[in-house]
Design a protein around this motif. Structure first.
Motif, PDB file in Angstrom:
ATOM      1  N   ILE A  66       0.815  -1.225   0.000  1.00 19.77           N
ATOM      2  CA  ILE A  66       0.000   0.000   0.000  1.00 19.77           C
ATOM      3  C   ILE A  66       0.847   1.274   0.000  1.00 19.77           C
ATOM      4  O   ILE A  66       0.558   2.189  -0.780  1.00 19.77           O
ATOM      5  CB  ILE A  66      -1.018  -0.024   1.154  1.00 19.77           C
ATOM      6  N   PRO A  67       1.909   1.404   0.827  1.00 23.26           N
ATOM      7  CA  PRO A  67       2.713   2.637   0.765  1.00 23.26           C
ATOM      8  C   PRO A  67       3.328   2.867  -0.613  1.00 23.26           C
ATOM      9  O   PRO A  67       3.397   4.004  -1.092  1.00 23.26           O
ATOM     10  CB  PRO A  67       3.793   2.425   1.820  1.00 23.26           C
ATOM     11  N   GLU A  68       3.744   1.784  -1.261  1.00 23.29           N
ATOM     12  CA  GLU A  68       4.310   1.907  -2.614  1.00 23.29           C
ATOM     13  C   GLU A  68       3.252   2.383  -3.602  1.00 23.29           C
ATOM     14  O   GLU A  68       3.518   3.235  -4.452  1.00 23.29           O
ATOM     15  CB  GLU A  68       4.865   0.554  -3.040  1.00 23.29           C
ATOM     16  N   LEU A  69       2.041   1.876  -3.466  1.00 24.55           N
ATOM     17  CA  LEU A  69       0.951   2.308  -4.342  1.00 24.55           C
ATOM     18  C   LEU A  69       0.607   3.775  -4.124  1.00 24.55           C
ATOM     19  O   LEU A  69       0.386   4.522  -5.076  1.00 24.55           O
ATOM     20  CB  LEU A  69      -0.291   1.447  -4.106  1.00 24.55           C
ATOM     21  N   MET A  70       0.563   4.212  -2.864  1.00 21.89           N
ATOM     22  CA  MET A  70       0.239   5.603  -2.557  1.00 21.89           C
ATOM     23  C   MET A  70       1.340   6.538  -3.055  1.00 21.89           C
ATOM     24  O   MET A  70       1.057   7.642  -3.522  1.00 21.89           O
ATOM     25  CB  MET A  70       0.024   5.792  -1.053  1.00 21.89           C
ATOM     26  N   LYS A  71       2.591   6.110  -2.970  1.00 22.46           N
ATOM     27  CA  LYS A  71       3.704   6.923  -3.473  1.00 22.46           C
ATOM     28  C   LYS A  71       3.579   7.098  -4.984  1.00 22.46           C
ATOM     29  O   LYS A  71       3.756   8.192  -5.516  1.00 22.46           O
ATOM     30  CB  LYS A  71       5.030   6.253  -3.121  1.00 22.46           C
ATOM     31  N   GLY A  72       3.244   6.023  -5.676  1.00 18.85           N
ATOM     32  CA  GLY A  72       3.049   6.103  -7.121  1.00 18.85           C
ATOM     33  C   GLY A  72       1.873   6.989  -7.488  1.00 18.85           C
ATOM     34  O   GLY A  72       1.941   7.768  -8.436  1.00 18.85           O
ATOM     35  N   LEU A  73       0.807   6.896  -6.723  1.00 18.67           N
ATOM     36  CA  LEU A  73      -0.367   7.731  -6.968  1.00 18.67           C
ATOM     37  C   LEU A  73      -0.032   9.198  -6.748  1.00 18.67           C
ATOM     38  O   LEU A  73      -0.410  10.064  -7.543  1.00 18.67           O
ATOM     39  CB  LEU A  73      -1.515   7.309  -6.059  1.00 18.67           C
ATOM     40  N   GLY A  74       0.708   9.489  -5.683  1.00 20.84           N
ATOM     41  CA  GLY A  74       1.102  10.871  -5.392  1.00 20.84           C
ATOM     42  C   GLY A  74       1.987  11.456  -6.469  1.00 20.84           C
ATOM     43  O   GLY A  74       1.819  12.607  -6.875  1.00 20.84           O
ATOM     44  N   GLU A 128       2.774  14.932 -11.278  1.00 22.54           N
ATOM     45  CA  GLU A 128       3.092  15.088 -12.698  1.00 22.54           C
ATOM     46  C   GLU A 128       1.924  15.696 -13.463  1.00 22.54           C
ATOM     47  O   GLU A 128       2.115  16.538 -14.345  1.00 22.54           O
ATOM     48  CB  GLU A 128       3.461  13.744 -13.306  1.00 22.54           C
ATOM     49  N   PHE A 129       0.709  15.291 -13.127  1.00 23.84           N
ATOM     50  CA  PHE A 129      -0.478  15.837 -13.783  1.00 23.84           C
ATOM     51  C   PHE A 129      -0.617  17.323 -13.505  1.00 23.84           C
ATOM     52  O   PHE A 129      -0.889  18.114 -14.417  1.00 23.84           O
ATOM     53  CB  PHE A 129      -1.724  15.086 -13.316  1.00 23.84           C
TER      54      PHE A 129
END
Length: 59
Positions: A31-39, A44-45
């Motif tokens: 989950i922390p890795e997923l949240m980091k990628g989402l952030g 970038e957006f």
């Protein structure tokens, strides 16, 4: 209340259910890795939209 507003009405029980499902699917370590990628994706957006706005103002 119309049916188009129904998906927007999310309460605490729904949030808890979604969190439990995500925890079961991905596990606690992922989950922390997923949240980091989402952030980073959101960052970038935002940067790209700022660049687009400044390019439009120059024209």
């Amino acid at each position: 209340m119309s049916l188009s507003m129904l998906p927007l009405m999310i309460g605490m029980p729904q949030v808890i259910l979604i969190a439990v499902v995500v925890l079961l699917i991905f596990g606690g370590k992922k989950i922390p890795e997923l949240m980091k990628g989402l952030g980073s994706g959101i960052k970038e957006f935002k940067d790209a939209s700022k660049d687009n706005d400044s390019a439009e103002r120059k024209e």
